[in-house]
Write a protein that holds these residues in place. Structure first.
Motif, short mmCIF file in Angstrom:
data_model
loop_
_atom_site.label_atom_id
_atom_site.label_comp_id
_atom_site.label_asym_id
_atom_site.label_seq_id
_atom_site.Cartn_x
_atom_site.Cartn_y
_atom_site.Cartn_z
N MET A 1 -19.29 -6.15 15.99
CA MET A 1 -20.58 -5.74 15.43
C MET A 1 -21.49 -6.95 15.30
O MET A 1 -21.07 -8.04 14.95
CB MET A 1 -20.35 -5.15 14.04
N SER A 2 -22.78 -6.78 15.60
CA SER A 2 -23.73 -7.87 15.45
C SER A 2 -24.94 -7.38 14.67
O SER A 2 -25.26 -6.19 14.67
CB SER A 2 -24.17 -8.41 16.81
N PHE A 3 -25.61 -8.31 14.00
CA PHE A 3 -26.84 -7.99 13.30
C PHE A 3 -27.68 -9.25 13.21
O PHE A 3 -27.17 -10.37 13.39
CB PHE A 3 -26.56 -7.41 11.91
N ASP A 4 -28.96 -9.09 12.96
CA ASP A 4 -29.87 -10.23 12.88
C ASP A 4 -29.77 -10.84 11.48
O ASP A 4 -30.35 -10.34 10.53
CB ASP A 4 -31.30 -9.77 13.18
N PHE A 5 -29.00 -11.92 11.35
CA PHE A 5 -28.77 -12.56 10.06
C PHE A 5 -30.07 -13.03 9.42
O PHE A 5 -30.21 -13.02 8.20
CB PHE A 5 -27.81 -13.73 10.24
N SER A 6 -31.04 -13.43 10.23
CA SER A 6 -32.29 -13.96 9.68
C SER A 6 -33.04 -12.93 8.85
O SER A 6 -33.75 -13.26 7.91
CB SER A 6 -33.20 -14.48 10.79
N LYS A 7 -32.86 -11.65 9.16
CA LYS A 7 -33.59 -10.60 8.45
C LYS A 7 -33.15 -10.47 6.99
O LYS A 7 -33.95 -10.11 6.13
CB LYS A 7 -33.42 -9.26 9.17
N SER B 1 -20.30 -12.92 -6.28
CA SER B 1 -19.95 -11.70 -7.01
C SER B 1 -19.08 -10.84 -6.10
O SER B 1 -18.90 -11.13 -4.91
CB SER B 1 -21.22 -10.93 -7.42
N ASP B 2 -18.55 -9.74 -6.66
CA ASP B 2 -17.69 -8.88 -5.85
C ASP B 2 -18.49 -7.91 -4.99
O ASP B 2 -17.92 -6.99 -4.41
CB ASP B 2 -16.68 -8.14 -6.72
N GLY B 3 -19.81 -8.15 -4.89
CA GLY B 3 -20.60 -7.38 -3.93
C GLY B 3 -20.24 -7.73 -2.49
O GLY B 3 -20.62 -7.01 -1.56
N TYR B 4 -19.51 -8.82 -2.32
CA TYR B 4 -18.96 -9.18 -1.02
C TYR B 4 -17.50 -8.74 -0.98
O TYR B 4 -16.70 -9.20 -1.79
CB TYR B 4 -19.06 -10.69 -0.78
N PRO B 5 -17.13 -7.85 -0.06
CA PRO B 5 -15.73 -7.42 0.05
C PRO B 5 -14.78 -8.60 0.24
O PRO B 5 -13.65 -8.59 -0.23
CB PRO B 5 -15.73 -6.50 1.28
N GLN B 6 -15.26 -9.63 0.96
CA GLN B 6 -14.52 -10.87 1.07
C GLN B 6 -15.53 -12.02 1.14
O GLN B 6 -16.55 -11.91 1.82
CB GLN B 6 -13.61 -10.90 2.30
N THR B 7 -15.22 -13.08 0.43
CA THR B 7 -16.11 -14.24 0.39
C THR B 7 -15.60 -15.31 1.35
O THR B 7 -14.43 -15.70 1.28
CB THR B 7 -16.18 -14.82 -1.03
N PHE B 8 -16.49 -15.79 2.22
CA PHE B 8 -16.13 -16.83 3.19
C PHE B 8 -16.87 -18.12 2.85
O PHE B 8 -17.73 -18.14 1.96
CB PHE B 8 -16.46 -16.36 4.61
N THR C 1 -19.13 -19.58 4.46
CA THR C 1 -20.55 -19.57 4.81
C THR C 1 -21.13 -18.21 4.42
O THR C 1 -20.42 -17.19 4.42
CB THR C 1 -20.81 -19.80 6.31
N LEU C 2 -22.41 -18.21 4.12
CA LEU C 2 -23.09 -16.97 3.78
C LEU C 2 -23.09 -16.03 4.97
O LEU C 2 -22.89 -14.82 4.83
CB LEU C 2 -24.52 -17.27 3.33
N GLU C 3 -23.30 -16.58 6.15
CA GLU C 3 -23.37 -15.73 7.35
C GLU C 3 -22.07 -14.97 7.57
O GLU C 3 -22.08 -13.76 7.84
CB GLU C 3 -23.70 -16.57 8.58
N LYS C 4 -20.93 -15.65 7.44
CA LYS C 4 -19.64 -14.97 7.63
C LYS C 4 -19.42 -13.90 6.55
O LYS C 4 -18.89 -12.82 6.84
CB LYS C 4 -18.50 -15.98 7.60
N SER C 5 -19.83 -14.21 5.33
CA SER C 5 -19.68 -13.24 4.24
C SER C 5 -20.53 -12.01 4.49
O SER C 5 -20.10 -10.87 4.25
CB SER C 5 -20.06 -13.90 2.90
N GLU C 6 -21.76 -12.23 4.97
CA GLU C 6 -22.66 -11.12 5.29
C GLU C 6 -22.15 -10.32 6.49
O GLU C 6 -22.23 -9.09 6.51
CB GLU C 6 -24.07 -11.65 5.56
N GLN C 7 -21.65 -11.01 7.49
CA GLN C 7 -21.14 -10.33 8.68
C GLN C 7 -19.99 -9.39 8.32
O GLN C 7 -19.93 -8.25 8.79
CB GLN C 7 -20.68 -11.34 9.73
N TYR C 8 -19.11 -9.86 7.45
CA TYR C 8 -17.98 -9.04 7.04
C TYR C 8 -18.47 -7.83 6.24
O TYR C 8 -18.01 -6.70 6.44
CB TYR C 8 -17.00 -9.87 6.21
N LEU C 9 -19.41 -8.06 5.33
CA LEU C 9 -19.99 -6.97 4.54
C LEU C 9 -20.63 -5.93 5.45
O LEU C 9 -20.40 -4.72 5.28
CB LEU C 9 -21.02 -7.52 3.56
#
Length: 297
Positions: free
Chosen positions: A1-7, A242-249, A251-259
């Motif tokens: 899965m990919s998404f535009d992290f900048s957004k 916070s636990d709003g991230y299912p898993q914390t990595f 980097t923010l990008e990896k944490s967002e990608q997993y979410l």
């Protein structure tokens, strides 16, 4: 899965303060699941402390000045942290923060009610870094990542409730009562566990010995033995979230990608990532989220 992290940066609700001392804030992000106004997560930064505070989702319709109990709890905890002496120890710090919430109850004539109705208390989890002591204090289920040490401090009772919600919704799907898509509008599994989520408040800071009790900020006494204290030692970077991230990595990008992967594969949070709530229609995520990556000199 990919998404535009900048957004996702467009939704960042936090602005860095002018002075963080010798801490370099490498990455930071704060985003409410619905809006900034209703966001119950918060970030605190100063030259002495760094913290993520997560106000608990309200289990009642009680509000004060238009704010939910989770929002109020988050704001009270952050205000109390801002007043802590720089070299305060963990036990004194949690006592001071709890006392600030307790004082707010008294000032607003809420104490009598909240002693007897713990589900109405202003409740929050937090992970706090003390620069003077160079250690992390974990109260509740906010997370920290230092090197290979990752601590979620998840409550056993939450896991039980998440599985119960998932099981109820799966049976409702099998029985033709709902569809995966309709869960975003109405979540019967959440309705099923809500009576116990309300009752669960009896377990927070519970003075009676039992396997399910847990520590949170709610204005009442926290057992210091239930607070995780982690010495950062020689580590030069760490992450709080916070636990709003299912898993914390790391980097923010990896944490967002997993979410975002979870929200694509299992937006209802009943299969890939079982949770006590799922993604509601129109929301950005299933929970508010906050992230800090700190670099030390």
């Amino acid at each position: 899965m990919s998404f535009d992290f900048s957004k996702i940066q467009l939704f960042n609700e936090y602005t860095l303060p002018a002075d963080c001392g010798d801490m370099q804030i490498k990455e930071y992000f704060l985003c409410g699941k619905k809006s900034a106004k209703t966001n119950e997560d918060g970030i605190f930064l100063s030259k002495n402390f760094a913290a993520i505070v997560d106000g608990a989702t309200a289990k009642s319709k009680f509000t004060l000045n238009g704010k939910s109990t989770g929002k109020l709890a988050m704001e009270l905890v952050i205000k109390a942290i801002s007043k802590l002496p720089e070299d305060i120890c963990m036990s004194d710090a949690i006592a001071n923060i709890s006392a600030a919430i307790y004082s707010f109850y008294k000032e607003n004539n809420l104490l009598a009610d909240l002693k007897n109705k713990p589900n109405l208390r202003f409740t929050a989890s937090a992970v706090i870094y003390s620069r003077a002591l160079n250690e992390i204090w974990q109260i509740g289920d906010c997370r920290f990542l230092v090197g290979s040490t990752y601590s979620t401090n998840e409550k056993e009772i939450d896991e039980i409730m998440a599985k119960a919600r998932a099981a109820f919704n799966e049976t409702a799907i099998i029985n033709g009562e709902i569809t995966l898509e309709s869960l975003k509008d109405h979540d019967p599994g959440r309705d099923f566990i809500m009576p116990f989520l309300t009752r669960q408040a009896l377990l927070q800071n519970c003075p009676y010995k039992n396997q399910f009790s847990f520590a949170v900020f709610d204005g009442f006494t926290i057992d210091p033995k239930k607070v995780i204290v982690f010495p950062v030692g020689k580590a030069k970077e760490f992450v709080l979230s916070s636990d709003g991230y299912p898993q914390t990595f790391n980097t923010l990008e990896k944490s967002e990608q997993y979410l975002h992967a979870i929200m694509q594969k299992d937006p209802n949070c009943i299969r890939e990532y079982k949770c006590t709530k799922g993604l509601k229609k129109g929301n950005r995520s299933f929970d508010d989220r906050a992230y800090l990556k700190i670099i030390l000199p």
